[in-house]
Design a protein around this motif. Sequence first.
Motif, PDB file in Angstrom:
ATOM      1  N   SER A  49      -6.935  34.128  78.205  1.00  0.00           N
ATOM      2  CA  SER A  49      -6.875  34.696  77.168  1.00  0.00           C
ATOM      3  C   SER A  49      -5.777  35.060  75.821  1.00  0.00           C
ATOM      4  O   SER A  49      -6.387  35.067  74.846  1.00  0.00           O
ATOM      5  N   LEU A  52      -6.083  32.088  73.124  1.00  0.00           N
ATOM      6  CA  LEU A  52      -7.734  32.683  73.007  1.00  0.00           C
ATOM      7  C   LEU A  52      -7.018  33.719  71.545  1.00  0.00           C
ATOM      8  O   LEU A  52      -7.855  33.191  70.425  1.00  0.00           O
ATOM      9  N   ASP A  53      -6.213  34.337  71.604  1.00  0.00           N
ATOM     10  CA  ASP A  53      -6.307  35.450  71.308  1.00  0.00           C
ATOM     11  C   ASP A  53      -5.116  35.260  70.121  1.00  0.00           C
ATOM     12  O   ASP A  53      -5.126  34.775  68.821  1.00  0.00           O
ATOM     13  N   ILE A  56      -7.356  32.254  67.500  1.00  0.00           N
ATOM     14  CA  ILE A  56      -7.937  34.011  67.240  1.00  0.00           C
ATOM     15  C   ILE A  56      -6.628  34.194  65.267  1.00  0.00           C
ATOM     16  O   ILE A  56      -7.916  34.376  64.498  1.00  0.00           O
ATOM     17  N   SER A  95     -16.758  35.096  71.696  1.00  0.00           N
ATOM     18  CA  SER A  95     -16.779  34.472  73.318  1.00  0.00           C
ATOM     19  C   SER A  95     -14.954  35.079  74.124  1.00  0.00           C
ATOM     20  O   SER A  95     -14.708  35.315  75.151  1.00  0.00           O
ATOM     21  N   SER A  96     -14.376  35.805  73.342  1.00  0.00           N
ATOM     22  CA  SER A  96     -13.457  36.178  73.306  1.00  0.00           C
ATOM     23  C   SER A  96     -13.105  37.462  74.312  1.00  0.00           C
ATOM     24  O   SER A  96     -12.235  37.980  75.280  1.00  0.00           O
ATOM     25  N   HIS A  97     -14.311  38.275  73.775  1.00  0.00           N
ATOM     26  CA  HIS A  97     -14.371  39.739  74.166  1.00  0.00           C
ATOM     27  C   HIS A  97     -14.678  39.095  75.527  1.00  0.00           C
ATOM     28  O   HIS A  97     -14.563  39.929  76.329  1.00  0.00           O
ATOM     29  N   GLN A 100     -11.600  38.264  77.959  1.00  0.00           N
ATOM     30  CA  GLN A 100     -11.494  39.717  77.623  1.00  0.00           C
ATOM     31  C   GLN A 100     -11.487  41.001  79.212  1.00  0.00           C
ATOM     32  O   GLN A 100     -11.195  41.815  79.458  1.00  0.00           O
TER      33      GLN A 100
END
Length: 139
Positions: A49, A52-53, A56, A95-97, A100
């Motif tokens: 995560s 991934l952040d 983003i 996707s990230s949501h 998380q």
Amino acid sequence: MEAHVTLLTWNCACTVGVRAMDDQHGILMDTMNELRLAAVRGLGRELVSEVLDRLIEFTRMHFWSEEQLLEQNRFPGLAEHRVEHQRILAQILQSSHRVQHGEKIQMRPLLCFLRETYTEHIEGMDREYGPWLNDRGVD
Ligand SMILES: [Fe+2]
Ligand SMILES: [Fe+2]
């Protein structure tokens, strides 16, 4: 989490002919490789995560910087390009949501999706602005 996705390597097809953008695309690919490594090593949701952040954040920065450059040089396809950036960002955020919020997520499809989304965009739309910018002295 399982992941058997090949490493992304830089090649000519990814070159858009503008140094600053090529460098930023390289960083995007490095970050995706990092994500893949985190998944392969089973480093867990938190680390995945976190990477991934970072992907983003860097994507936002890159899209902004690319749009600025296209705007400064009055690139005719800017509006369309901007819409595509928004679409990509929304998909990645979604996707990230999911990661998380603890949804059980398969890393392999996620990595494949990211890989395809970015390479398709760079090799398609991004390459189209190369000659336009080069003609205006940006290289
Ligand atoms: Fe772009
Ligand atoms: Fe780009």
